[in-house]
Design a protein around this motif. Structure first.
Motif, short mmCIF file in Angstrom:
data_model
loop_
_atom_site.label_atom_id
_atom_site.label_comp_id
_atom_site.label_asym_id
_atom_site.label_seq_id
_atom_site.Cartn_x
_atom_site.Cartn_y
_atom_site.Cartn_z
N SER A 60 0.86 -1.20 0.00
CA SER A 60 0.00 0.00 0.00
C SER A 60 0.89 1.24 0.00
O SER A 60 1.85 1.31 0.77
CB SER A 60 -0.86 0.06 1.26
OG SER A 60 -1.38 -1.20 1.58
N ASP A 61 0.50 2.22 -0.82
CA ASP A 61 1.25 3.48 -0.82
C ASP A 61 1.29 4.09 0.57
O ASP A 61 2.25 4.75 0.95
CB ASP A 61 0.59 4.49 -1.77
CG ASP A 61 0.86 4.11 -3.22
OD1 ASP A 61 1.84 3.36 -3.46
OD2 ASP A 61 0.07 4.53 -4.09
N SER A 62 0.20 3.86 1.32
CA SER A 62 0.08 4.51 2.63
C SER A 62 0.75 3.71 3.75
O SER A 62 0.60 4.07 4.92
CB SER A 62 -1.40 4.66 2.97
OG SER A 62 -1.96 3.36 3.10
N ARG A 121 -3.67 0.24 8.28
CA ARG A 121 -4.54 0.07 7.10
C ARG A 121 -5.88 -0.57 7.46
O ARG A 121 -6.65 -0.94 6.59
CB ARG A 121 -3.82 -0.76 6.05
CG ARG A 121 -2.56 -0.10 5.52
CD ARG A 121 -1.78 -1.05 4.65
NE ARG A 121 -1.43 -2.26 5.38
CZ ARG A 121 -1.07 -3.40 4.81
NH1 ARG A 121 -1.05 -3.49 3.49
NH2 ARG A 121 -0.74 -4.45 5.54
N GLU A 156 -2.61 -1.94 -8.01
CA GLU A 156 -3.70 -1.22 -7.36
C GLU A 156 -4.75 -0.79 -8.40
O GLU A 156 -5.96 -0.92 -8.17
CB GLU A 156 -3.10 0.00 -6.67
CG GLU A 156 -4.07 0.83 -5.91
CD GLU A 156 -3.42 2.11 -5.38
OE1 GLU A 156 -2.31 2.04 -4.82
OE2 GLU A 156 -4.05 3.18 -5.56
N GLY A 187 -2.95 -5.36 0.37
CA GLY A 187 -2.72 -3.91 0.43
C GLY A 187 -3.05 -3.17 -0.85
O GLY A 187 -2.86 -1.96 -0.92
N ASP A 213 -7.96 -0.46 -0.21
CA ASP A 213 -8.16 -0.02 1.16
C ASP A 213 -9.58 -0.39 1.62
O ASP A 213 -10.55 -0.02 0.94
CB ASP A 213 -7.95 1.50 1.22
CG ASP A 213 -8.25 2.03 2.60
OD1 ASP A 213 -7.50 1.69 3.52
OD2 ASP A 213 -9.24 2.76 2.75
#
Ligand code: FAD
Ligand code: DLZ
Length: 509
Positions: A13-15, A130, A230, A274, A277
């Motif tokens: 995940s980018d986050s 997340r 994604e 991931g 979201d």
């Protein structure tokens, strides 16, 4: 201060918190390692999905100007373990600390906690943010409660996120529309098309690698059509919202021979790795409802699976591990039958689920719970073996979500923490919810004898074998009253058929 930032295969995940304060001089480490591919014999498609998604994620990070050290499985210097790869990266560069987000499995978390001492530098294990509910929040909810009922946890999550709420009240005046969601599938219903993502060159390389290195693992590698980025995972979500969501609720519990997906979303593998979201997924689904694209029973049912069950499963796992998996409340010790790997059984329902699992590394919830799960429960299969199977065969399987579902919900091995009663069912349930029995060599109408559906006598045998523990469960009182009326001859027939069956399938002497 330069940092080495380890990103695991299900942290794409980018986050992700391990990348939050990335700065020049830092290095992101991602590694395909034998230890992670081998702790259970993962389905070939699961490994291929994850390796390809990892490679695409790494390449995107690099494209965004970040420094990435990506170690492939066939790199001749690959040490075979995450720790080995951290050690190699630390030797190749100069870093003052290692940063990683907490993993989704207890075994790895326990290992990471030893790294600081072993490596002689700080290893910062950051929270995985997340999820919709933090573990602290879950524990605050759970603390002091006699029963950890998912429904009450879910209502709090609805209030806190505002999902499907009108002020303080639930949309439609009810929290839960499950009673509308138990329809069998009509014969003429048309099922959604599944968008097949054509493998690109990167995925094709991975398919070759997995085909060579994991030829002996369970499952069909090709055709491979899962999303690995994604962007493509979001397209799968959009496809589900238009095609699957409107009927998701109605046919959520249905089973159909040869059909793995029905109206299910097939999004768990993307959320768990991931690529999607979970809160964003819920919000998009809520928007579809508000715009009139799907009915409330479907949307509430779907959101409950993510906001409720998914978050709840994670909370249960981390609250009760490591003891959770030591529990074997029903003292089940039989071995897993070979047909969980070969599909070589005359029970049409089990054969169908193992076959679709082998093909897709996927089965929907009712197939997992009420077919393979129910059989393992009734037959008293050792929970360790059942857990290892579920962890290996599904592309979405990680222990934080697999274990509460298998150990708790399907096997009742936690003694009733997840479920108020065992999800035990005889052949008539399968017959009501599916078309499996029509083509089965056993007769669902027969209760005993060689032609009888094994689930019929195994069901009563299960209740007799576990009488001491289960008789006191008030949700089973009616069923034990029925058992009390059973003649001694009938009980003997049930026991005899069950033990002959166990012998025949090689799980009892
Ligand atoms: P849908 O039916 O479309 O549901 C939507 C989403 O809700 C899923 O993507 C998933 O994120 C979530 N969800 C639904 N049910 C559950 C649940 N009971 N617990 C947690 N999340 C849920 N789920 C996993 O993600 N990984 C596993 O390893 C896993 N193992 C399971 C083992 C057993 C024995 C059982 C009974 C269930 C298991 N589940 C697991 C839960 C559920 O079966 C899968 O999440 C679901 O089948 C995935 O398919 P889907 O994405 O099409 O889900
Ligand atoms: C499942 C898996 C597999 C098959 N391979 C790798 C790998 O080579 N490298 C990696 O970083 N992660 C892999 N994973 C995912 C991990 O097993 C997962 O991060 C842990 O189980 C914690 O959830």
């Amino acid at each position: 201060m330069p940092r080495l930032r380890l990103v695991l295969g299900d942290q794409l995940s980018d986050s992700i918190a391990s990348l939050a304060d990335y700065a020049d001089g830092d290095l992101i480490l991602m590694a395909e390692v034998a230890e992670e591919t081998g702790y259970v014999p993962h389905h070939k498609k699961k490994i291929a999905f994850l390796f390809s998604a990892m490679r695409h994620f790494a390449s995107r990070l690099e494209g965004g100007g970040k420094a990435v050290r990506y170690v492939r499985l066939d790199d001749p210097d690959n040490s075979g373990s995450l720790k080995g790869e951290v050690v190699r990266a630390l030797k190749a560069g100069s870093y003052e600390e290692v940063v990683v987000v907490e993993p989704g499995e207890y075994r790895l978390k326990a290992e990471f906690e030893t790294w600081s001492d072993q490596l002689g530098l700080p290893v910062r294990i950051r929270r995985d943010d997340r999820f919709i509910c933090t573990l602290d929040r879950f524990n605050a909810w759970a603390e002091g409660r006699k029963r950890l009922t998912m429904e009450y946890f879910y209502r709090e999550m609805r209030r806190e996120t505002g999902l499907l709420m009108v002020g303080d009240e639930p949309e439609g005046g009810q929290w839960n529309f499950d009673k509308d969601n138990r329809k069998a599938l009509p014969e003429d219903v048309s099922l959604p098309d599944r968008a097949f993502v054509e493998p690109d060159e990167m995925t094709r390389d991975v398919l070759t690698l997995v085909g060579d290195r994991f030829a002996d693992h369970f499952g069909d590698l090709e055709p491979f059509g899962y999303a690995v980025t994604e962007e493509d995972a979001r397209a799968q979500l959009d496809g589900f919202i238009t095609q699957g969501l409107p009927c998701f609720g109605d046919y959520q519990d249905a089973l159909k021979q040869g059909e793995a997906f029905l109206f299910h979303s097939v999004l768990a593998l993307y959320m768990n790795a991931g690529l999607l979201d979970p809160l964003e997924v819920c919000r998009k689904v809520e928007t579809a409802y508000r715009q009139g694209h799907a009915p409330l029973n479907a949307v509430e049912g779907f959101i409950r699976q993510i906001l409720g069950w998914r978050e709840y499963a994670r909370g249960i796992y981390w609250r009760f591990m490591p003891d959770y998996l030591e529990r074997n409340a029903l003292e089940a010790h039989r071995k897993l039958p070979d047909f969980y790997w070969t599909a070589d059984t005359e029970m049409a329902c089990v054969r169908d689920v193992v076959t679709t699992t082998r093909k897709h590394a996927y089965a929907h919830h009712i197939q997992r719970l009420m077919v393979t799960g129910n059989f393992a429960l009734l037959a008293g299969i050792d929970p360790r073996e059942v857990n290892a199977w579920y962890l290996a065969v599904y592309a979405d399987a990680y222990e934080w979500v697999e274990a509460p579902n298998t150990h708790g919900m399907a096997l009742f091995a936690d003694g009733g923490l997840m479920a108020t009663k065992p999800y035990a069912a005889s052949g008539s349930y399968i017959n009501k919810m599916s078309d499996h029995c029509k083509g089965c060599s056993y007769a669902v109408s027969k209760k005993n004898g060689p032609k009888a559906c094994p689930l019929n006598y195994l069901y009563w045998n299960f209740l007799m074998e576990n009488e001491e523990l289960l008789r006191g469960n008030h949700r089973l009182s009616m069923i034990y009253k029925t058992l009390d009326r059973m003649s001694d001859e009938k009980r003997e027939a049930v026991r005899g058929d069950s033990h002959r069956f166990f012998k025949r399938i090689g799980i009892e002497q």
